[in-house]
Scaffold this motif. Structure first.
Motif, mmCIF file in Angstrom:
data_model
loop_
_atom_site.group_PDB
_atom_site.id
_atom_site.type_symbol
_atom_site.label_atom_id
_atom_site.label_comp_id
_atom_site.label_asym_id
_atom_site.label_seq_id
_atom_site.Cartn_x
_atom_site.Cartn_y
_atom_site.Cartn_z
ATOM 1 N N TYR A 10 0.550 -1.308 0.268
ATOM 2 C CA TYR A 10 0.240 0.191 0.416
ATOM 3 C C TYR A 10 0.968 1.272 0.158
ATOM 4 O O TYR A 10 0.489 2.342 -1.009
ATOM 5 N N GLU A 12 4.103 1.834 -0.975
ATOM 6 C CA GLU A 12 4.737 2.098 -2.339
ATOM 7 C C GLU A 12 3.121 2.511 -3.874
ATOM 8 O O GLU A 12 3.701 3.368 -4.379
ATOM 9 N N LEU A 13 1.989 1.569 -3.991
ATOM 10 C CA LEU A 13 1.347 2.269 -4.589
ATOM 11 C C LEU A 13 0.603 3.696 -3.813
ATOM 12 O O LEU A 13 0.879 4.676 -4.953
ATOM 13 N N VAL A 14 0.265 4.269 -2.798
ATOM 14 C CA VAL A 14 0.401 6.014 -2.443
ATOM 15 C C VAL A 14 1.719 6.821 -2.923
ATOM 16 O O VAL A 14 0.838 7.408 -3.749
ATOM 17 N N LYS A 15 2.662 6.543 -2.698
ATOM 18 C CA LYS A 15 3.714 6.656 -3.320
ATOM 19 C C LYS A 15 3.116 7.226 -4.915
ATOM 20 O O LYS A 15 4.328 7.770 -5.031
ATOM 21 N N GLU A 16 2.835 5.915 -5.622
ATOM 22 C CA GLU A 16 2.805 6.530 -7.380
ATOM 23 C C GLU A 16 1.909 6.599 -7.538
ATOM 24 O O GLU A 16 1.682 7.879 -8.864
ATOM 25 N N LEU A 17 0.466 6.441 -7.136
ATOM 26 C CA LEU A 17 -1.014 7.003 -7.308
ATOM 27 C C LEU A 17 -1.572 7.615 -6.306
ATOM 28 O O LEU A 17 -2.439 8.406 -6.870
ATOM 29 N N GLY A 18 -1.256 8.253 -5.334
ATOM 30 C CA GLY A 18 -1.847 8.738 -4.295
ATOM 31 C C GLY A 18 -2.629 8.109 -3.685
ATOM 32 O O GLY A 18 -2.546 7.051 -3.984
ATOM 33 N N ASP A 19 -2.921 8.913 -2.511
ATOM 34 C CA ASP A 19 -3.716 7.853 -1.320
ATOM 35 C C ASP A 19 -5.322 8.723 -1.887
ATOM 36 O O ASP A 19 -5.952 8.919 -1.759
ATOM 37 N N VAL A 20 -5.242 7.860 -3.477
ATOM 38 C CA VAL A 20 -7.384 8.051 -3.931
ATOM 39 C C VAL A 20 -8.282 7.178 -2.487
ATOM 40 O O VAL A 20 -9.163 8.219 -1.975
ATOM 41 N N ASP A 23 -8.439 10.451 -0.225
ATOM 42 C CA ASP A 23 -8.767 11.673 -0.624
ATOM 43 C C ASP A 23 -10.300 11.507 -1.351
ATOM 44 O O ASP A 23 -11.017 12.034 -1.301
#
Length: 47
Positions: A10, A12-20, A23
């Motif tokens: 999670y 790594e995904l937040v770093k790449e895509l943001g905390d969808v 948000d």
């Protein structure tokens, strides 16, 4: 509780895509508060 303790990927995904999900949650809470004010409803108590 941190999301990283439950799902390490999670972070790594937040770093790449943001905390969808975060948000979306924030936007939904703001809209709920706005509508409660417009309709004169009481705000629910947070647990």
């Amino acid at each position: 509780m941190s999301a990283s303790t439950d799902a390490p990927i999670y972070d790594e995904l937040v770093k790449e895509l943001g905390d969808v999900p975060g948000d979306v949650r924030s936007a939904a809470e703001k809209e709920l508060n706005r509508l409660q004010n417009v309709f004169g409803l009481q705000h629910p108590r947070k647990a």
